[in-house]
Design an enzyme around this catalytic site. Structure first.
Site, PDB file in Angstrom:
ATOM      1  N   LYS A 101       0.841  -1.204   0.000  1.00  0.00           N
ATOM      2  CA  LYS A 101       0.000   0.000   0.000  1.00  0.00           C
ATOM      3  C   LYS A 101       0.870   1.246   0.000  1.00  0.00           C
ATOM      4  O   LYS A 101       0.604   2.220  -0.715  1.00  0.00           O
ATOM      5  CB  LYS A 101      -0.939  -0.014   1.220  1.00  0.00           C
ATOM      6  CG  LYS A 101      -1.997  -1.101   1.146  1.00  0.00           C
ATOM      7  CD  LYS A 101      -2.756  -1.329   2.454  1.00  0.00           C
ATOM      8  CE  LYS A 101      -3.697  -2.528   2.296  1.00  0.00           C
ATOM      9  NZ  LYS A 101      -4.414  -2.897   3.521  1.00  0.00           N
ATOM     10  N   GLN A 109      -5.204  -1.803   9.641  1.00  0.00           N
ATOM     11  CA  GLN A 109      -4.965  -3.106   9.026  1.00  0.00           C
ATOM     12  C   GLN A 109      -5.546  -4.223   9.898  1.00  0.00           C
ATOM     13  O   GLN A 109      -5.324  -4.265  11.105  1.00  0.00           O
ATOM     14  CB  GLN A 109      -3.453  -3.314   8.810  1.00  0.00           C
ATOM     15  CG  GLN A 109      -3.077  -4.573   8.054  1.00  0.00           C
ATOM     16  CD  GLN A 109      -3.543  -4.577   6.594  1.00  0.00           C
ATOM     17  OE1 GLN A 109      -3.722  -3.524   5.980  1.00  0.00           O
ATOM     18  NE2 GLN A 109      -3.744  -5.748   6.048  1.00  0.00           N
ATOM     19  N   ASP A 153     -11.363   1.947   3.514  1.00  0.00           N
ATOM     20  CA  ASP A 153     -11.596   0.508   3.344  1.00  0.00           C
ATOM     21  C   ASP A 153     -13.043   0.225   2.926  1.00  0.00           C
ATOM     22  O   ASP A 153     -13.342  -0.864   2.438  1.00  0.00           O
ATOM     23  CB  ASP A 153     -11.365  -0.215   4.687  1.00  0.00           C
ATOM     24  CG  ASP A 153     -10.010  -0.887   4.773  1.00  0.00           C
ATOM     25  OD1 ASP A 153      -9.492  -1.314   3.732  1.00  0.00           O
ATOM     26  OD2 ASP A 153      -9.483  -0.991   5.902  1.00  0.00           O
TER      27      ASP A 153
HETATM   28  N1  GUN Z   1      -6.528  -7.297   5.967  1.00  0.00           N
HETATM   29  C1  GUN Z   1      -6.683  -8.072   4.859  1.00  0.00           C
HETATM   30  N2  GUN Z   1      -7.302  -7.365   3.893  1.00  0.00           N
HETATM   31  C2  GUN Z   1      -7.559  -6.140   4.400  1.00  0.00           C
HETATM   32  C3  GUN Z   1      -8.180  -4.976   3.876  1.00  0.00           C
HETATM   33  O1  GUN Z   1      -8.656  -4.913   2.732  1.00  0.00           O
HETATM   34  N3  GUN Z   1      -8.222  -3.899   4.704  1.00  0.00           N
HETATM   35  C4  GUN Z   1      -7.741  -3.928   5.964  1.00  0.00           C
HETATM   36  N4  GUN Z   1      -7.852  -2.836   6.721  1.00  0.00           N
HETATM   37  N5  GUN Z   1      -7.166  -5.003   6.494  1.00  0.00           N
HETATM   38  C5  GUN Z   1      -7.081  -6.104   5.697  1.00  0.00           C
END
Ligand code: GUN
Length: 278
Positions: free
Chosen positions: A52, A96, A119
């Site tokens: 990211k 996350q 998200d």
């Molecule tokens: N953990 C696995 N996939 C995601 C996601 O798309 N967003 C977040 N915040 N955590 C994750």
């Protein structure tokens, strides 16, 4: 022999457009800013978050990873979210997942301002998505929708979703329903999964079990989207038996290099979207 849907390439081209939008925003003095909160030492989470950060940098988004030890309390995390909610320079907040067991995930998600919920996990955004209103969409489902639209029209197509997670399965079905597809949900308790998946024009598999979908479960000519990420013998594989299914499907996403790059791209899309709202 199926067309390989090159998620990396499709994501790269989408990011070029985002880059132009960020340049325009910066020329107006707006710097899109994303804060990523990472708690604990889960190697997969660390790897996702680095991806990211790299994408943000490439596009011109100012991103910062806030790292905390496993023993961070829920109260400390909620206080941090309040600070980020109130910081007018911050456009996007991402915590996350998964979180350590002592922290209530849904309480954390609900604390993030829906306007900064890049998200798309906040119930207000999930509700708006369900109603077909303009809102921040969840990244993996939105990425899948974009990938499939590069291959086909959706109206009247039968989409079969295998998996019912809050992050992928449930919302992806809703997005395709909003596009006038016919949607069937399947999951681990579905009786005769193959009988269901064989009806799919578009088969989306998001369960997290390597080799779950085999060639005999796919209708010839179907488009197959593999959301699974499983480590087998130190190799990443999806939920679909790629080698077998590629000879039956008309198009298929590889793992890695299919859905993953699109998820990150849609996170960037959401961050730019919030920054553009001013
Ligand atoms: N953990 C696995 N996939 C995601 C996601 O798309 N967003 C977040 N915040 N955590 C994750």
């Amino acid at each position: 022999m199926a067309v390989v849907i090159d998620g990396k390439q499709i994501a790269a081209s989408y990011r070029e457009t985002l880059k132009e939008q960020v340049t325009a925003l910066r020329s107006r003095g707006i710097i899109p800013k994303l804060k990523v909160v990472l708690i604990g030492n889960d190697p997969a989470s660390h790897s996702y978050v680095r991806g990211k950060e790299r994408a943000a940098e490439e596009i011109g988004i100012d991103s910062q990873i806030l790292r905390f030890d496993e023993d961070m309390t829920e109260a400390e995390l909620l206080k941090l979210i309040d600070l980020l909610n109130d910081d007018h320079e911050v456009h996007g907040i991402l915590v996350q997942l998964p979180l350590p067991n002592h922290i209530d995930e849904s309480r954390v998600i609900m604390r993030i301002s829906p306007e900064k919920d890049v998200d798309g996990f906040h119930p207000e955004n999930v509700g708006k998505m369900m109603l077909g209103l303009d809102t921040l969409l969840p990244c993996t489902p939105h990425g899948i929708l974009h990938l499939v639209k590069t291959q086909t029209d959706l109206v009247g197509k039968h989409v079969v979703v295998v998996g019912r997670s809050q992050i992928v399965g449930k919302p992806v079905g809703m997005l395709f329903l909003n596009e006038s597809a016919t949607v069937t949900y399947c999951h681990s308790k579905t009786a005769d999964l193959g009988a269901m998946t064989r009806q799919a024009d578009i088969l989306i598999v998001a369960v997290g079990r390597a080799g779950l979908v085999t060639a005999d479960m796919v209708k010839p000519g179907a488009i197959v989207i593999d959301v699974g990420v499983n480590r087998v013998d130190n190799r990443l594989v999806g939920d679909v038996d790629y080698e077998g299914v590629k000879d039956v499907a008309s198009a298929i996403t590889p793992v890695p290099g299919g859905v993953g790059p699109m998820t990150i791209t849609m996170l960037m899309h959401n961050t730019v979207e919030v920054a553009s709202r001013g």
